[in-house]
Enzyme design. Structure first.
Site, PDB file in Angstrom:
ATOM      1  N   CYS A  85      21.624  32.227  44.328  1.00 48.91           N
ATOM      2  CA  CYS A  85      21.147  30.970  44.515  1.00 48.91           C
ATOM      3  C   CYS A  85      20.222  31.119  45.776  1.00 48.91           C
ATOM      4  CB  CYS A  85      22.315  29.984  44.592  1.00 48.91           C
ATOM      5  SG  CYS A  85      21.653  28.324  44.654  1.00 48.91           S
ATOM      6  N   HIS A 176      25.459  30.634  39.566  1.00 49.53           N
ATOM      7  CA  HIS A 176      26.840  31.070  40.345  1.00 49.53           C
ATOM      8  C   HIS A 176      27.745  31.841  39.627  1.00 49.53           C
ATOM      9  CE1 HIS A 176      26.051  29.148  44.122  1.00 49.53           C
ATOM     10  NE2 HIS A 176      25.134  28.282  43.556  1.00 49.53           N
ATOM     11  N   GLU A 178      30.117  33.340  40.189  1.00 46.42           N
ATOM     12  CA  GLU A 178      31.595  33.440  40.715  1.00 46.42           C
ATOM     13  C   GLU A 178      32.385  32.177  40.349  1.00 46.42           C
ATOM     14  OE1 GLU A 178      28.877  32.940  42.248  1.00 46.42           O
ATOM     15  OE2 GLU A 178      28.987  31.517  44.094  1.00 46.42           O
ATOM     16  N   SER A 230      58.176  31.699  60.848  1.00 44.40           N
ATOM     17  CA  SER A 230      58.146  29.983  60.477  1.00 44.40           C
ATOM     18  C   SER A 230      59.078  29.916  59.382  1.00 44.40           C
ATOM     19  CB  SER A 230      56.721  29.553  60.545  1.00 44.40           C
ATOM     20  OG  SER A 230      56.274  30.082  59.212  1.00 44.40           O
ATOM     21  N   ASP A 234      53.317  33.276  54.423  1.00 38.78           N
ATOM     22  CA  ASP A 234      52.474  34.226  55.324  1.00 38.78           C
ATOM     23  C   ASP A 234      53.685  35.117  56.204  1.00 38.78           C
ATOM     24  OD1 ASP A 234      50.618  33.017  54.112  1.00 38.78           O
ATOM     25  OD2 ASP A 234      49.525  32.302  55.651  1.00 38.78           O
ATOM     26  N   SER A 235      54.356  34.482  57.020  1.00 40.80           N
ATOM     27  CA  SER A 235      55.089  35.043  57.979  1.00 40.80           C
ATOM     28  C   SER A 235      56.325  35.995  57.428  1.00 40.80           C
ATOM     29  CB  SER A 235      55.700  34.234  59.113  1.00 40.80           C
ATOM     30  OG  SER A 235      56.696  33.205  58.626  1.00 40.80           O
TER      31      SER A 235
END
Ligand code: XMP
Length: 526
Positions: A85, A176, A178, A230, A234-235
């Site tokens: 694009c 696009h 993706e 936490s 993630d942690s």
């Protein structure tokens, strides 16, 4: 390991390009579209070989001053280029072609006719013509190709959809690939990455673990590593990875229960971490401290600040008690998307400091200055973090957990927070979660929770009038929390969940369902 670099000019779908190529098994990195590429093109990063560059889309136009411009070295480095694009329009204008606005913006599925002749991404090999529905989103089009380019694909609306350079490995797509609704999208990206750039599939989670192992060994050596937990995905995954790589003796984990947690949360965190082999696990129960600091506080901002400031104070005090040597490293569960500023046009790579409460932490600042921060997940997308967690043996109930804000129930009890209100909300929220799970709805919802409102409303209990608290249920769909839609519950589920809550939690007299999307509302209520 082969690498594809994505120059981000600010498109909403830049992240998707990165994810799709990683799905193909090739490592990608996203950098600002206007970054100086001298060092990057010298390709000095140990273990990585840069194989090609992708120029993303953009909300800007190439002919306006705001239109971001890449480092001109991309045109002399000899590497394959794929412009998507705006990226295509950029390559065109930078090399002597022309781009003009369309009379009407093209958006959504548009049929394209692509003539392939062995060099076009998407269909190397025999000459043939194919028609498929591509996904477009553009207000500009090429009106003159740059010298050396030929048009090998055209949209049914008559605009150039695919262009290819006759000699150089340069390609451009107006659509696009993706976006999942784009037919042949993955094939197109795959033929660029493998066919044109010659990448090998080498990005696997197992390979990534080995890479993190090597970089941790070089950076940390045998110094202790402290990770603040936490309880979120993630942690927890960061803890699992550190424990696997460094072993339980080198890893120190600290978790503070503020009293604003959900039911059973601290116990679950403890069990999960112990199962992962944690030996130095420091859990601090600080409910009294947090609730007395919040006493009498009504204002949402003041409440958030009180919780955040106290969290840092408690953390510093506990750290002193732990008595780690000065040279310890601080680990954070920062993930790849945390590093990319969102919604700011060009995705500048800002090092966002991730703390439990999203406030600047003197500890993180100091450790960053000393170069003693490790972020073992900082190359991974959320879905990759979850995949890694599964490989490391974390249970699906932890991996698929909905996000929970740092200030916890503190921002879900509107107005003053008290121990009694925490208990009421905790019970109602636990019922809501249990019901979502047994009804098979939990994993369809991005985030769900209950909010205790600061109002009592009238009801009847037997023959007497009774004033009970009002509870709001919230359930949203989202992909990243930046925007959110309301989860469209079948009414039967809502009615049954409401009945169970009011029958069980007798202090709650009324249940409502929040039907606001974000924007204009936020996900949390405070
Ligand atoms: P909002 O309410 O801003 O929430 O639409 C977006 C997402 O962020 C979470 N959230 C927080 N997370 N600390 C956090 O770690 C916070 O102070 C905080 N406030 C909101 C929220 O739960 C949602 O997932």
């Amino acid at each position: 390991m082969d690498k594809i670099l994505i120059l981000d000019f600010g498109s909403q779908t830049t992240q998707l390009i990165g994810r799709r190529i990683r799905e193909l098994g090739v490592y990608t990195e996203i950098i600002p579209g206007d970054a100086d590429l001298a060092a990057v093109l010298a390709d000095t990063e140990a273990g990585y070989s840069l194989r090609g560059l992708i120029l993303s889309g953009s909300p800007e136009s190439v002919y306006t001053p705001a239109g971001p411009v890449p480092d001109r070295r991309i045109y002399s480095c000899g590497l394959p280029l794929l412009g998507i694009c705006y990226g295509l329009q950029r390559i065109t204008v930078d090399n002597g072609g022309e781009v003009k606005p369309l009379a009407k913006r093209e958006y959504g599925g548009v049929k394209v006719r692509v003539r392939s002749g062995g060099r076009s991404p998407g269909r190397p090999g025999k000459k043939k013509t194919e028609v498929f529905t591509a996904w477009m989103s553009h207000g500009d089009t090429l009106t003159k190709l740059a010298p050396g380019f030929v048009e090998t694909g055209t949209s049914e609306t008559g605009y150039p959809a695919v262009v290819v350079h006759r000699e150089k490995p340069w390609y451009g797509l107006q659509f696009h690939p993706e976006v999942t609704h784009c037919e042949r999208g993955m094939e197109t990206l795959s033929s660029f990455v493998f066919g044109i750039c010659g990448c090998k599939k080498s990005w696997t989670m197992e390979a990534h673990i080995e890479e993190v192992r090597a970089s941790l060994a070089a950076k940390v050596g045998s110094a202790p590593v402290l990770l603040l937990i936490s309880g979120g995905v993630d942690s927890t995954v960061a803890a699992a990875l550190l424990l696997k790589i460094l072993g339980p003796d080198q890893v120190y984990l600290m978790y503070i229960d503020t009293g604003l947690m959900r039911r059973g949360e601290t116990g679950q965190v403890k069990t999960t971490l112990e199962r992962l082999g944690a030996r130095h696990l420091h859990i601090l129960m600080a409910e009294d401290e947090f609730l007395s600091a919040l006493k009498g506080k009504q204002n949402p901002e003041e409440k958030r600040k009180t919780i955040g400031d106290l969290f840092i104070r408690v953390q510093e005090r506990e750290l002193k008690r732990l008595g780690l040597p000065e040279n310890y490293f601080l680990a954070q569960g920062t993930i790849y998307t945390d590093l990319i500023e969102s919604g700011q046009g060009i995705g500048k790579k800002a090092h966002v400091i991730k703390s439990h409460h999203n406030v600047g932490s003197p500890l993180v600042d100091a450790k960053r200055r000393e170069g003693r921060i490790v972020e073992p997940l900082d190359r991974l997308y959320k879905d990759e973090v979850r995949a890694l967690g599964r490989i490391l043996g974390i249970s699906p109930s932890v991996i698929n957990r909905h996000p929970f804000p740092g200030p916890g129930l503190g921002v879900r009890i509107l107005g003053e927070v008290t121990k009694e209100k925490c208990a009421i909300l905790r019970e109602a929220d636990a019922i809501f979660m249990e019901e979502l799970k047994t009804r098979g709805l939990y994993d369809k919802i991005w985030q769900a929770f209950a909010v205790l409102l600061p109002i009592r409303s009238v009801g009847v209990a037997g023959d007497i009038r009774k004033y009970g608290w009002v509870l709001a249920l919230r359930a949203i769909t989202s992909s990243d929390g930046m925007t959110a839609g309301v989860y469209p519950f079948p009414s039967k589920d809502l009615l049954e969940i409401s009945t169970r809550i009011t029958n069980t939690v007798t202090d709650i007299g009324r249940v409502t369902y929040d039907i606001s999307s974000k924007p204009p509302a936020t996900i949390e209520w405070e």
